[in-house]
Write a protein that holds these residues in place. Structure first.
Motif, short mmCIF file in Angstrom:
data_model
loop_
_atom_site.label_atom_id
_atom_site.label_comp_id
_atom_site.label_asym_id
_atom_site.label_seq_id
_atom_site.Cartn_x
_atom_site.Cartn_y
_atom_site.Cartn_z
N LEU A 134 0.82 -1.22 0.00
CA LEU A 134 0.00 0.00 0.00
C LEU A 134 0.85 1.26 0.00
O LEU A 134 0.57 2.21 -0.75
CB LEU A 134 -0.95 -0.01 1.19
N PHE A 135 1.90 1.30 0.83
CA PHE A 135 2.75 2.48 0.86
C PHE A 135 3.53 2.61 -0.45
O PHE A 135 3.74 3.72 -0.95
CB PHE A 135 3.70 2.45 2.06
N GLY A 136 3.96 1.50 -1.01
CA GLY A 136 4.64 1.52 -2.30
C GLY A 136 3.71 2.00 -3.41
O GLY A 136 4.11 2.79 -4.28
N ALA A 137 2.46 1.56 -3.39
CA ALA A 137 1.49 1.99 -4.40
C ALA A 137 1.17 3.47 -4.26
O ALA A 137 1.05 4.19 -5.26
CB ALA A 137 0.21 1.16 -4.28
N ALA A 138 1.06 3.94 -3.01
CA ALA A 138 0.82 5.37 -2.80
C ALA A 138 2.01 6.18 -3.32
O ALA A 138 1.82 7.23 -3.96
CB ALA A 138 0.59 5.65 -1.32
N GLY A 139 3.21 5.70 -3.07
CA GLY A 139 4.39 6.37 -3.60
C GLY A 139 4.42 6.35 -5.12
O GLY A 139 4.81 7.33 -5.77
N LEU A 189 9.84 3.87 -3.92
CA LEU A 189 10.85 3.22 -3.06
C LEU A 189 10.77 3.71 -1.62
O LEU A 189 10.87 2.93 -0.68
CB LEU A 189 12.25 3.45 -3.64
N VAL A 190 10.59 5.01 -1.45
CA VAL A 190 10.47 5.57 -0.10
C VAL A 190 9.21 5.03 0.57
O VAL A 190 9.24 4.65 1.75
CB VAL A 190 10.47 7.11 -0.14
N GLY A 191 8.11 4.97 -0.16
CA GLY A 191 6.87 4.43 0.39
C GLY A 191 7.00 2.97 0.79
O GLY A 191 6.54 2.57 1.86
N ALA A 192 7.65 2.18 -0.07
CA ALA A 192 7.84 0.76 0.26
C ALA A 192 8.74 0.61 1.49
O ALA A 192 8.49 -0.25 2.35
CB ALA A 192 8.43 0.02 -0.93
N ALA A 193 9.77 1.45 1.59
CA ALA A 193 10.65 1.38 2.76
C ALA A 193 9.90 1.78 4.03
O ALA A 193 10.06 1.14 5.08
CB ALA A 193 11.86 2.29 2.55
N LEU A 194 9.10 2.83 3.96
CA LEU A 194 8.31 3.23 5.12
C LEU A 194 7.29 2.16 5.51
O LEU A 194 7.09 1.88 6.70
CB LEU A 194 7.58 4.54 4.85
N GLY A 195 6.65 1.56 4.53
CA GLY A 195 5.72 0.47 4.81
C GLY A 195 6.41 -0.72 5.43
O GLY A 195 5.90 -1.34 6.36
N GLY A 196 7.60 -1.05 4.94
CA GLY A 196 8.37 -2.15 5.51
C GLY A 196 8.79 -1.87 6.94
O GLY A 196 8.70 -2.74 7.81
N PHE A 197 9.23 -0.64 7.19
CA PHE A 197 9.62 -0.27 8.55
C PHE A 197 8.42 -0.31 9.50
O PHE A 197 8.50 -0.86 10.60
CB PHE A 197 10.25 1.12 8.56
N GLY A 198 7.31 0.25 9.06
CA GLY A 198 6.10 0.24 9.90
C GLY A 198 5.60 -1.17 10.16
O GLY A 198 5.21 -1.50 11.28
N GLY A 199 5.62 -2.01 9.15
CA GLY A 199 5.19 -3.40 9.32
C GLY A 199 6.12 -4.16 10.25
O GLY A 199 5.67 -4.94 11.09
#
Length: 88
Positions: free
Chosen positions: A32-37, A52-62
């Motif tokens: 979801l964060f990657g798609a939003a990014g 990439l930033v969205g996917a990294a933030l989503g990964g960190f949050g998860g």
């Protein structure tokens, strides 16, 4: 099988399903964060920066969600073991 063993067996399945759900939540957060990014990248023409930033933030949050869940479950298990009570 005695009643106590059956309850323990069933509750272990419930706890296992909870951890499976955490795994799905982890993957969903990344997607979801990657798609939003990716959508923001399309709007600003900056591909693939925000994806990439969205996917990294989503990964960190998860990951942090999993970390805190396991930490709280571990502490609850230690409290129960210290008091002589068994977790249902």
């Amino acid at each position: 099988m005695p009643r106590d063993d059956r309850n323990r067996f069933g509750s272990s399945f419930g706890q296992g399903y909870g951890y499976v759900a955490l795994g799905f939540a982890f993957a969903l957060a990344i997607l979801l964060f990657g798609a939003a990014g990716w959508l923001i990248d399309g709007w600003l023409h900056t591909r693939p920066l925000f994806a990439l930033v969205g996917a990294a933030l989503g990964g960190f949050g998860g990951f942090m969600s999993i970390y805190y869940r396991v930490k709280s479950d571990t502490e609850a298990g230690k409290r129960d073991a210290g008091s002589g009570k068994r977790k249902p």
